[in-house]
Motif scaffolding. Structure first.
Motif, PDB file in Angstrom:
ATOM      1  N   LEU B  75      11.732 -59.912 -11.063  1.00 17.98           N
ATOM      2  CA  LEU B  75      13.330 -59.630 -10.898  1.00 17.98           C
ATOM      3  C   LEU B  75      12.837 -58.622  -9.445  1.00 17.98           C
ATOM      4  CD1 LEU B  75      16.230 -58.905 -13.632  1.00 17.98           C
ATOM      5  CD2 LEU B  75      15.420 -60.945 -11.841  1.00 17.98           C
ATOM      6  N   PHE B  76      11.349 -58.274  -8.817  1.00 20.74           N
ATOM      7  CA  PHE B  76      10.648 -57.544  -7.979  1.00 20.74           C
ATOM      8  C   PHE B  76      11.014 -58.239  -7.023  1.00 20.74           C
ATOM      9  CE2 PHE B  76       6.960 -55.056 -10.606  1.00 20.74           C
ATOM     10  CZ  PHE B  76       7.622 -54.582 -11.310  1.00 20.74           C
ATOM     11  N   THR B  77      11.657 -57.458  -5.751  1.00 20.96           N
ATOM     12  CA  THR B  77      12.252 -58.109  -4.163  1.00 20.96           C
ATOM     13  C   THR B  77      11.203 -57.754  -3.470  1.00 20.96           C
ATOM     14  OG1 THR B  77      13.512 -55.972  -3.469  1.00 20.96           O
ATOM     15  CG2 THR B  77      13.812 -58.018  -4.863  1.00 20.96           C
ATOM     16  N   ALA B 104       8.520 -45.960  -1.364  1.00 25.13           N
ATOM     17  CA  ALA B 104      10.314 -45.222  -0.966  1.00 25.13           C
ATOM     18  C   ALA B 104      11.237 -45.466  -2.550  1.00 25.13           C
ATOM     19  CB  ALA B 104      10.818 -46.405  -0.333  1.00 25.13           C
ATOM     20  N   ASP B 105      10.996 -46.017  -3.172  1.00 23.64           N
ATOM     21  CA  ASP B 105      11.445 -45.702  -4.580  1.00 23.64           C
ATOM     22  C   ASP B 105      10.882 -44.226  -5.277  1.00 23.64           C
ATOM     23  OD1 ASP B 105      13.203 -47.914  -4.382  1.00 23.64           O
ATOM     24  OD2 ASP B 105      11.075 -49.149  -5.973  1.00 23.64           O
ATOM     25  N   MET B 106       9.697 -44.574  -5.368  1.00 22.96           N
ATOM     26  CA  MET B 106       9.529 -42.887  -6.206  1.00 22.96           C
ATOM     27  C   MET B 106       9.323 -41.927  -5.165  1.00 22.96           C
ATOM     28  SD  MET B 106       6.874 -43.728  -8.362  1.00 22.96           S
ATOM     29  CE  MET B 106       6.179 -42.350  -8.593  1.00 22.96           C
ATOM     30  N   ASP B 107       9.723 -41.470  -3.805  1.00 24.11           N
ATOM     31  CA  ASP B 107       9.927 -40.634  -2.994  1.00 24.11           C
ATOM     32  C   ASP B 107      11.739 -40.338  -3.243  1.00 24.11           C
ATOM     33  OD1 ASP B 107       7.785 -40.110  -1.388  1.00 24.11           O
ATOM     34  OD2 ASP B 107       8.480 -41.692   0.044  1.00 24.11           O
ATOM     35  N   ILE B 108      12.147 -41.612  -4.003  1.00 24.02           N
ATOM     36  CA  ILE B 108      13.898 -41.461  -3.852  1.00 24.02           C
ATOM     37  C   ILE B 108      13.727 -40.482  -5.582  1.00 24.02           C
ATOM     38  CG2 ILE B 108      16.002 -41.867  -4.972  1.00 24.02           C
ATOM     39  CD1 ILE B 108      15.342 -44.188  -2.289  1.00 24.02           C
ATOM     40  N   TRP B 109      12.723 -41.084  -6.574  1.00 24.64           N
ATOM     41  CA  TRP B 109      12.750 -40.354  -8.037  1.00 24.64           C
ATOM     42  C   TRP B 109      12.246 -39.013  -7.870  1.00 24.64           C
ATOM     43  CZ3 TRP B 109       8.562 -42.937 -12.140  1.00 24.64           C
ATOM     44  CH2 TRP B 109       8.791 -42.289 -13.527  1.00 24.64           C
ATOM     45  N   ASP B 110      11.338 -38.723  -6.962  1.00 25.49           N
ATOM     46  CA  ASP B 110      10.604 -36.736  -6.769  1.00 25.49           C
ATOM     47  C   ASP B 110      11.967 -36.515  -6.198  1.00 25.49           C
ATOM     48  OD1 ASP B 110       8.976 -38.308  -7.272  1.00 25.49           O
ATOM     49  OD2 ASP B 110       7.900 -38.110  -5.053  1.00 25.49           O
ATOM     50  N   GLN B 290      14.302 -50.366  -3.736  1.00 25.80           N
ATOM     51  CA  GLN B 290      13.208 -51.618  -3.112  1.00 25.80           C
ATOM     52  C   GLN B 290      12.965 -52.246  -4.159  1.00 25.80           C
ATOM     53  OE1 GLN B 290      11.129 -49.768  -0.460  1.00 25.80           O
ATOM     54  NE2 GLN B 290      12.582 -49.307   1.348  1.00 25.80           N
ATOM     55  N   ALA B 291      12.592 -51.715  -4.579  1.00 24.35           N
ATOM     56  CA  ALA B 291      11.404 -53.143  -5.947  1.00 24.35           C
ATOM     57  C   ALA B 291      12.373 -54.069  -6.731  1.00 24.35           C
ATOM     58  CB  ALA B 291      10.133 -52.229  -6.423  1.00 24.35           C
TER      59      ALA B 291
END
Lengths: 142, 431
Positions: B75-77, B104-110, B290-291
């Motif tokens: 399901l990764f995009t 970008a996903d990591m940045d949101i998580w942080d 994103q991912a």
């Protein structure tokens, strides 16, 4: 030091189902514990079995190990002479002194008959004192 | 203290942002994931049909099973060259579920974890002792990065080795503790062996706890044992990991970071969206992932949501601490009951253990509920009426608090059937 007259009773929680009592009595006899007295109080779906054996602590240990829910309670036993009104005298004495009897049942050994009494644990020492002062024969052991 | 001004934005502005992001996400999954394109086509929905936030209700749900069916990266995009991290949930049955993150996903998580730390009063002045497990589980690294983002000193202790962890907490003068509530309690038990004044050796002021369902009683116990403010964090790897929501200093409810996660409460049986304040299953749509973007993820967790303003100044909606799991819900004569609610009642009763079994059955047309509870190893009293009273108190508490009529039956210790060491909680004979 244990006060003379206080006797340890073993209470066992029992579900109301076949074979429950045998499980307990088998366990006791296998371990050479002689039952001096036994009393079963029952509610709708469970019961409390109260037994007096010669070694309450040991009985609790083996019952605990077998998975029973067990409690040691202190009770006392009073020798009752075999004539009309002798039980009444003890009960009246307790009642006149504001001591509530939670339950009572009989006990007998070779020599004499006796009644077992359970009162509020906070009252037991005073009760024993009162009985002795009134000339009632409290058993030191059963 | 707020980490990001968005946390106190006007709700209209927040919703405008949510809609914009939702449209992007829907477009993204429709274009990039055959799985979603097929599902949307089946439902007859095109991304352009999403014009209001409520339109999300037209879209199908995603379940844990869907992630498992596409194990590992189906399901990764994004191409794997853009994936910088994967995590995985423990698969108790079959394959685990795998999640992936772009930078970008990591940045949101942080970012969301930095908000969690700030909400708990932590800053660059603090020493954060992180007792969450490091590894595939999102707990350890999620907290790690968040603490670094706020500039705190992070002690990556991970799980286990209680004595050593306590030594580090004392020697490094940790001010914030992050771990599961059960581990916090376990550590307090061990720490208290040093004497009743053990707290004088520690400098903790706050704790951030999560990853386990927790009763109010347990929270109070942890808070008291360590003399700290209790902050609860909620999250799940499928959405991001810890950092979906967190409780502030003002209330026990958890603020949802709505600019990144859109939350709905549905009836777990019908799938209908429920009005604000009603309890149901939490469904989350990440708005910026994103991912692994996911549409309407069924968390299986039961809670309710309010948009009532909070004293802390945040305008973000708040959810209750998880009440139970949707799979566990029982309907008894029309009343919804979760085992956790029954457990809460039992936990407050004397003379019984938390080993219980709920048996649902039919009597004529009516449902009847029996709750068997094991008595404690030492029976509380040898007085029948006192033992009966334990039973009656539990029955009346169930009736008054949960509106259910249940027959309570006290049973002997260890008489309830165990499965893998845990008592089997529910037996439904009606189906």
């Amino acid at each position: 030091m244990a006060i003379a007259g206080k006797i340890k009773q073993v209470s066992i929680f029992m579900e109301n189902k076949m074979g429950e009592l045998t499980d307990v009595t088998t366990l006791l006899s296998k371990n050479n514990l002689s039952i001096k007295s036994i009393n079963l109080a029952e509610a709708s779906d469970f019961g409390l079995l109260r037994v007096i054996v010669d070694d309450a602590a040991f009985a609790k240990e083996i019952l605990d190990a077998a998975g029973f829910s067990v409690k040691i309670t202190e009770i006392f036993a009073v020798a009752i002479e075999d004539h009309v009104g002798s039980f009444n005298e003890v009960v009246r004495l307790l009642s006149e002194n504001g001591i509530n009897i939670e339950y009572t049942y009989t006990l007998s050994n070779k020599e004499e008959g006796a009644f077992v009494f359970k009162v509020n644990p906070a009252m037991i020492s005073n009760t024993l004192q009162l009985l002795r002062n009134s000339g009632v024969k409290v058993l030191d052991r059963v | 203290m707020l980490w990001n001004r968005i946390e106190s934005a006007r709700r209209e502005d927040l919703q405008t942002l949510q809609l914009e992001r939702l449209k992007d996400t829907v477009e993204r999954v429709y274009t990039l994931t055959p799985f979603y394109r097929e599902k949307f086509d089946e439902a007859g929905i095109k991304p352009c049909d999403i014009t209001r936030l409520e339109d999300l209700q037209k879209l199908p749900f995603t379940r844990k099973k869907d992630l498992r069916d596409h194990y590992p990266f189906g399901l990764f995009t994004v191409p794997m060259s853009e994936v910088v991290r994967v995590h995985s949930s423990s698969g108790t049955t079959g394959k685990p579920t795998v999640v992936g993150y772009t930078q970008a996903d990591m940045d949101i998580w942080d970012e969301v974890m930095a908000r969690v730390f700030t909400m708990s009063g932590a800053s660059s002045e603090d020493v954060v002792h992180n007792g969450y497990g490091y590894g595939l589980f999102t707990g350890g690294l999620g907290f790690h990065n968040g603490a670094e983002t706020v500039g705190a000193t992070i002690v990556p202790a991970s799980g286990g080795f209680t004595e050593r962890q306590l030594m580090l907490m004392r020697d490094f003068q940790a001010t914030v503790l992050a771990c599961t509530p059960s581990f916090a309690l376990h550590m307090a038990e061990v720490a208290s062996k040093a004497g009743s004044d053990y707290l004088k050796h520690y400098k903790l002021k706050a704790g951030i706890f999560g990853a386990e369902p927790t009763s109010k009683g347990l929270k109070e116990e942890v808070s008291k044992a360590w003399g700290i403010d209790y902050h609860e964090v909620y999250g799940l790897s499928e959405i991001i990991g810890p950092g979906v929501s967190c409780s502030c200093k003002e209330s026990e409810l958890l603020h949802i970071f709505e600019d990144h996660f859109y939350a709905e409460i549905i009836d777990p049986k019908t799938g209908e969206v429920l009005p604000e304040g009603e309890r149901g299953e939490l469904v989350i749509t990440p708005l910026t992932k994103q991912a692994l973007p996911i549409i309407r993820y069924r968390t299986g967790d039961i809670t309710s949501i309010t948009t009532e303003p909070c004293k802390c100044g945040r305008t973000l909606q708040r959810m209750e601490s998880i009440v139970g799991r949707a799979d566990d819900m029982l309907i008894v004569n029309g009343v919804n009951v979760y085992p956790s609610q029954i457990e809460h009642v039992i936990a407050n009763a004397e003379g019984v253990t938390l080993n219980y079994q709920i048996i649902a059955d039919k009597k004529g047309h009516l449902d009847k509920l029996e709750i068997q509870i094991e008595v404690s190893d030492e029976v509380m009293s040898d007085n029948v009426s006192e033992v009966e009273k334990i039973k009656k108190d539990i029955q009346s508490s169930l009736l008054n608090n949960l509106y259910i009529n249940a027959a309570v039956k006290l049973v002997e210790p260890r008489s309830i059937e165990r499965s893998m060491g845990k008592a089997v909680r529910i037996v439904d004979k009606r189906t």
